[in-house]
Design an enzyme around this catalytic site. Structure first.
Site, PDB file in Angstrom:
ATOM      1  N   PRO A  31      24.226  20.534 -84.053  1.00 25.08           N
ATOM      2  CA  PRO A  31      24.493  20.318 -85.478  1.00 25.08           C
ATOM      3  C   PRO A  31      25.790  21.007 -85.907  1.00 25.08           C
ATOM      4  O   PRO A  31      26.009  22.175 -85.607  1.00 25.08           O
ATOM      5  CB  PRO A  31      23.286  20.970 -86.163  1.00 25.08           C
ATOM      6  CG  PRO A  31      22.249  21.108 -85.103  1.00 25.08           C
ATOM      7  CD  PRO A  31      22.982  21.259 -83.812  1.00 25.08           C
ATOM      8  N   GLU A  32      26.665  20.259 -86.549  1.00 22.18           N
ATOM      9  CA  GLU A  32      27.865  20.839 -87.129  1.00 22.18           C
ATOM     10  C   GLU A  32      27.698  20.827 -88.646  1.00 22.18           C
ATOM     11  O   GLU A  32      26.676  20.391 -89.164  1.00 22.18           O
ATOM     12  CB  GLU A  32      29.100  20.048 -86.692  1.00 22.18           C
ATOM     13  CG  GLU A  32      29.348  20.193 -85.176  1.00 22.18           C
ATOM     14  CD  GLU A  32      30.817  20.072 -84.809  1.00 22.18           C
ATOM     15  OE1 GLU A  32      31.669  20.468 -85.623  1.00 22.18           O
ATOM     16  OE2 GLU A  32      31.103  19.592 -83.701  1.00 22.18           O
ATOM     17  N   HIS A 119       7.563  23.075 -79.128  1.00 27.02           N
ATOM     18  CA  HIS A 119       8.749  23.676 -79.760  1.00 27.02           C
ATOM     19  C   HIS A 119       8.722  23.619 -81.287  1.00 27.02           C
ATOM     20  O   HIS A 119       9.728  23.890 -81.924  1.00 27.02           O
ATOM     21  CB  HIS A 119      10.054  23.046 -79.255  1.00 27.02           C
ATOM     22  CG  HIS A 119      10.147  22.956 -77.767  1.00 27.02           C
ATOM     23  ND1 HIS A 119      10.090  24.065 -76.955  1.00 27.02           N
ATOM     24  CD2 HIS A 119      10.266  21.890 -76.936  1.00 27.02           C
ATOM     25  CE1 HIS A 119      10.184  23.680 -75.687  1.00 27.02           C
ATOM     26  NE2 HIS A 119      10.287  22.370 -75.649  1.00 27.02           N
ATOM     27  N   ARG A 138      15.631  25.097 -77.544  1.00 28.86           N
ATOM     28  CA  ARG A 138      16.436  26.137 -76.888  1.00 28.86           C
ATOM     29  C   ARG A 138      16.347  27.491 -77.608  1.00 28.86           C
ATOM     30  O   ARG A 138      16.822  28.489 -77.104  1.00 28.86           O
ATOM     31  CB  ARG A 138      17.890  25.682 -76.776  1.00 28.86           C
ATOM     32  CG  ARG A 138      18.025  24.362 -76.006  1.00 28.86           C
ATOM     33  CD  ARG A 138      19.463  24.040 -75.720  1.00 28.86           C
ATOM     34  NE  ARG A 138      19.985  24.859 -74.641  1.00 28.86           N
ATOM     35  CZ  ARG A 138      21.280  25.099 -74.455  1.00 28.86           C
ATOM     36  NH1 ARG A 138      22.165  24.629 -75.283  1.00 28.86           N
ATOM     37  NH2 ARG A 138      21.673  25.843 -73.443  1.00 28.86           N
ATOM     38  N   ARG A 180      50.100  34.853 -85.744  1.00 28.29           N
ATOM     39  CA  ARG A 180      48.992  34.655 -84.807  1.00 28.29           C
ATOM     40  C   ARG A 180      49.443  33.789 -83.636  1.00 28.29           C
ATOM     41  O   ARG A 180      49.986  32.717 -83.820  1.00 28.29           O
ATOM     42  CB  ARG A 180      47.797  33.984 -85.525  1.00 28.29           C
ATOM     43  CG  ARG A 180      47.197  34.818 -86.667  1.00 28.29           C
ATOM     44  CD  ARG A 180      46.471  36.046 -86.162  1.00 28.29           C
ATOM     45  NE  ARG A 180      45.394  35.724 -85.232  1.00 28.29           N
ATOM     46  CZ  ARG A 180      44.145  35.441 -85.625  1.00 28.29           C
ATOM     47  NH1 ARG A 180      43.825  35.457 -86.900  1.00 28.29           N
ATOM     48  NH2 ARG A 180      43.231  35.149 -84.732  1.00 28.29           N
TER      49      ARG A 180
END
Ligand SMILES: [Zn+2]
Length: 300
Positions: A31-32, A119, A138, A180
């Site tokens: 998931p983003e 799960h 997971r 940077r």
């Protein structure tokens, strides 16, 4: 796997197994930000103003142990569902229930009587008869309790701005990137710079901005970084609008995500022709993640 009407928010288990049991390292199932935002939109109408009747913890061993305090939610009403980065924040009078989907977590709003699956670690049972259920094979996900203004793990306090907010605006990336030397893609994916620009969307935004993923962040002009800022907003907004890339309804038979994946311009397309110039797209690893780019259209 997200369906706004059913209050479903989940990636598909079949997809996850496909991904982690094969050499295919494309992480289109994690998931983003768009998926979490679609999840928030999907569950909100089913749980806001509802009262908790029971809290069930079947397995407390997630990324951090689920704290006993979650049991104090019984009798309390859900006031709002917010999101910060990829954290879902379910607000109550006494504090906030924080949920994170980790690598493989799924949240569904289902009938309480729905059979418990493997799960299914956590249930928030509501007096309406609906249940918010977390499944996470997971177990990199999280269920935490934050008292008012308390963030002991510092999960929320050190985050950069939301990419779709006005805090992420012209000049911001340029100022942050000064001096940077880190590659721009790694820089964009750093939550302290800006939250929620995950691997897929970093690849897509850099392609559209014509910037090589390996370019040093501090070497890029302010004009180009401002254009990149606009593109990031556009890419993420489009993904949210389309319901995230992991919608169940659009999952093809082979387990690949559906039509939004087809509209990805570079991610997952290494070795294929650039849609703009027909040059072959190249793939490299950066911070152990796949970067796909066009050596012709993208420059340092
Ligand atoms: Zn090209």
């Amino acid at each position: 796997m997200v369906s706004l009407t059913d209050g479903y928010c989940q990636t598909t288990l079949a997809d996850i197994k496909l991904n982690f049991n094969t050499k295919n390292t494309y992480d289109t199932n994690m998931p983003e930000l768009p998926e979490v935002e679609v999840c928030r939109l999907g569950i909100s109408p089913h749980i806001i103003k509802q009262t908790v009747s029971q809290v069930i913890v079947r397995n407390a061993r997630l990324r951090w142990p689920i704290p006993d305090e979650v049991k104090t939610l019984v009798g309390q009403q859900v006031l709002a569902v917010d999101r910060r980065a990829k954290y879902l924040l379910i607000r109550f009078t006494t504090g906030t229930l924080l949920l994170h989907l980790g690598m493989s977590g799924t949240i569904r709003v289902i009938e309480q009587a729905t059979a418990v699956a493997k799960h299914d670690h956590f249930d928030l049972v509501l007096t309406s008869g609906k249940t918010l259920r977390l499944n996470d094979p997971r177990r990199f996900g999280a269920v935490l309790w934050l008292e008012q203004n308390e963030d002991e793990l510092g999960l929320l306090t050190k985050l950069g701005p939301e990419p779709l907010s006005d805090d992420f605006t012209d000049g911001y990336l340029f100022n942050k990137a000064k001096n940077r030397k880190v590659p721009i893609k790694t820089f964009l994916m750093n939550n302290h710079v800006v939250v929620g620009v995950g691997n897929i969307y970093a690849n897509e935004a850099l392609f559209q901005a014509g910037i090589l993923p390996t370019a040093k962040a501090g070497d890029i002009s302010e004009q180009r970084l401002n254009a990149l800022t606009d593109i990031i907003k556009t890419v993420l907004s489009a993904a949210i609008k389309q319901g995230g890339t992991t919608l169940k309804d659009f999952t093809q038979a082979d387990g690949r995500p559906g039509y939004f994946a087809q509209s990805l311009l570079v991610y997952g397309r290494a070795g294929q022709a650039c849609i703009t110039c027909k040059e072959t797209l190249l793939e490299i690893r950066q911070s152990n993640r796949s970067s796909v780019y066009c050596p012709n259209c993208q420059q340092a």
